[in-house]
Design an enzyme around this catalytic site. Structure first.
Site, PDB file in Angstrom:
ATOM      1  N   GLY A 154       0.788  -1.222   0.000  1.00  0.00           N
ATOM      2  CA  GLY A 154       0.000   0.000   0.000  1.00  0.00           C
ATOM      3  C   GLY A 154       0.820   1.272   0.000  1.00  0.00           C
ATOM      4  CB  SER A 183       3.784 -10.362  -5.284  1.00  0.00           C
ATOM      5  OG  SER A 183       3.884  -9.096  -4.655  1.00  0.00           O
ATOM      6  NE  ARG A 184       6.180 -11.488 -13.082  1.00  0.00           N
ATOM      7  CZ  ARG A 184       7.374 -11.084 -13.518  1.00  0.00           C
ATOM      8  NH1 ARG A 184       7.694  -9.796 -13.456  1.00  0.00           N
ATOM      9  NH2 ARG A 184       8.247 -11.942 -14.006  1.00  0.00           N
ATOM     10  CB  ILE A 214      -2.204  -6.706  -8.351  1.00  0.00           C
ATOM     11  CG1 ILE A 214      -1.619  -8.121  -8.164  1.00  0.00           C
ATOM     12  CG2 ILE A 214      -3.677  -6.792  -8.747  1.00  0.00           C
ATOM     13  CD1 ILE A 214      -2.225  -8.882  -7.014  1.00  0.00           C
ATOM     14  CB  THR A 216       9.686  -6.902  -4.466  1.00  0.00           C
ATOM     15  OG1 THR A 216       9.248  -6.030  -3.427  1.00  0.00           O
ATOM     16  CG2 THR A 216      11.167  -7.194  -4.287  1.00  0.00           C
ATOM     17  CG  ASP A 219      -6.565  -8.857   1.090  1.00  0.00           C
ATOM     18  OD1 ASP A 219      -6.476 -10.098   1.033  1.00  0.00           O
ATOM     19  OD2 ASP A 219      -5.594  -8.102   1.256  1.00  0.00           O
ATOM     20  CB  SER A 247      -2.415 -15.436   1.175  1.00  0.00           C
ATOM     21  OG  SER A 247      -1.617 -15.067   0.065  1.00  0.00           O
TER      22      SER A 247
END
Length: 518
Positions: free
Chosen positions: A186, A212-213, A215, A221, A274, A282
């Site tokens: 965020g 992660s890529r 979204i 990162t 979420d 997760s």
């Protein structure tokens, strides 16, 4: 009678074969979908939204039925790209269409919708049928929505975490101690992982970092690291690199760790849901999958951040501690300031420059400080240093040049240039300076709007695109001073990013002079 009738139908479908010829559509449907001729399907007791097993030679796939009166003829099955690829079929190939029974986990999803807790076997069944593509997207969306509304208790979260781990590969380094870190996200910029990993690895601890890529952000990162080297590695290659260098920064999506989680994310994102229990599972499943023993969680708090206030952050932090302990991991949570971007660059290449600048014992100061805070906490949590000595130990790794050398080593092992330097990072061909329209003091830098502008300029797909900040909260600025630059590899995209600024105010100024009188 109804049950007996259904049982008889099941027995009949076991032996009944419905053969069709493939009619391939060069279209991706976003799921495993086929199209049958409506009249012929009904004759075979098949209806819209039924799931079927498709068999072509030795290949099998589960798909959901759509019906059409004229798109396909009798004896044909319309096959979209996803299913055609999985079955390995072309036009005219024979496909056996086999009716499947209703998945058992539908009842468990309904149970959750009714507000009742799920047992571990029930959670396992949902994940198992998710992985076999036996559940449709509406059914999975119902599961996510029910968890969002009804919540999950600790037993359910632990069960979901362990079930997620069981759906994918796991990394066994054969080395200890294994450390890890995660940020809730965020905050624009905030590329602390790429600074922290070489600090931790240079000290002799192991940190197999999966990331992660993007979204909705300007860069994940993995997107940023990919500017310098490959991040799509196989598990064996990741293990080899971490054993040699003690660390890595790779894209988790390429590794098939906790594979069911990737499928759940695809359902959660379009819904913008979420659920806390799913989020906890997760994150911690990915940590458990790489064998992490010591984990630092960063929860940014503030205006525009995912977690709005300290009360919500403290509740979430306690959940991480409780669930982590039950999973056999030592977890520490740092609640950090998430009201402003971290670093100067927003976008893959610009964030790389920030990282390299920090490792070269320069700025940005906020990125250096936060990275050392997180790395220092991980040093103390793992027992590498005594309590209170972590920050200084992390700073020492930077000031000695050891962290920079370790980062260069990791980049090279992941296929990047040896002896990486600032000049190796791509620069944008087109730039635009956004200037202050008045004197004032910067009161707020909007993470959300800054990210939108960076994405409009081409980030993260265009690595050089993004925003370079020239100011931060608290800075005094004068009219005509540059507040930030927009970088883009395309003149068209640069214009596209500039246009919305007429109505947006990504940097708010608090006026020094409110009015004047004579």
């Amino acid at each position: 009678m109804a049950k007996n009738g259904l049982h008889e139908k099941d027995e009949e479908w076991k032996h009944k074969h419905y053969y069709c010829k493939a009619k391939c559509f060069d279209i991706t449907s976003g799921g495993k979908i086929i199209v049958l001729n409506e009249a012929e399907a009904h004759e075979n007791d098949l209806y819209a939204s039924h799931r079927v097993l498709l068999r072509a030679g030795k290949n099998e796939a589960i798909a959901i039925i759509d019906l059409s009166k004229d798109l396909v003829d009798r004896g044909e099955v319309g096959v979209f790209s996803e299913v055609a690829s999985e079955l390995g079929v072309d036009d005219g190939a024979q496909i056996d269409v086999i009716h499947l029974k209703r998945p058992a986990s539908i009842e468990y999803i309904r149970k959750k919708m009714d507000g009742r807790a799920l047992s571990r076997p029930e959670i396992d069944a949902i994940m198992r049928e998710l992985m076999s593509n036996s559940l449709s997207e509406p059914e999975l969306a119902s599961f996510i929505t029910s968890v969002y509304i009804r919540g999950m208790n600790d037993d359910e979260v632990v069960g979901l975490t362990e079930s997620l781990v069981g759906t994918g590969q796991t990394l066994n380094l054969g080395r200890r101690p294994v450390c890890d870190k995660h940020c809730i996200g965020g905050v624009a910029g905030n590329r602390t992982t790429m600074v922290l990993v070489p600090i931790i690895a240079a000290a002799g601890l192991y940190i197999p970092k999966t990331s992660s890529r993007s979204i909705t952000s300007a860069a994940g990162t993995a997107d940023t690291m990919e500017t310098l080297c490959s991040v799509s590695l196989e598990l064996d290659e990741m293990r080899r690199i971490v054993r040699k260098s003690h660390g890595c920064v790779v894209w988790g999506g390429a590794l098939r760790l906790a594979s069911a989680d990737d499928k759940l994310i695809k359902i959660r994102n379009p819904l913008s849901l979420d659920p806390k229990g799913v989020m906890l599972a997760s994150i911690l499943a990915k940590k458990k999958s790489v064998g992490a023993e010591h984990v630092i969680i960063d929860i940014p708090v503030g205006r525009g951040a995912k977690v709005p206030d300290a009360k919500a952050a403290n509740t979430l932090a306690r959940d991480f501690l409780n669930i982590g302990k039950r999973l056999g991991m030592r977890v520490e949570v740092l609640i950090t300031d998430g009201g402003d971007p971290i670093g100067n660059g927003i976008g893959p290449a610009l964030e790389c420059k920030d990282v390299l600048s920090v490792l070269n014992r320069q700025g940005p100061e906020d990125l250096r400080d936060k990275s050392c805070q997180l790395a220092g906490a991980l040093f103390e949590l793992s027992g590498k240093v005594k309590k209170g000595q972590g920050y200084a130990a992390a700073e020492q790794m930077i000031s000695s040049g050891k962290a920079l050398s370790k980062f260069q080593e990791i980049v090279e092992l992941q296929g990047g240039k040896p002896h990486l330097k600032m000049g190796d990072i791509p620069d944008a061909a087109y730039k635009y300076e956004f200037k202050a329209s008045q004197d004032g003091r910067v009161s707020y830098v909007d993470n959300h709007l800054i990210t939108k502008v960076a994405r409009a300029a081409g980030a993260p797909n265009d690595k050089e695109a993004g925003i370079l900040l020239h100011c931060e909260k608290g800075d005094k600025v004068r009219r005509g001073e540059t507040l930030f630059e927009i970088h883009s590899g395309s003149e068209t995209k640069l214009d596209f990013a500039i246009k919305p600024l007429e109505g947006w105010d990504p940097i708010e100024l608090q006026k020094v002079v409110f009015s004047s009188m004579r």
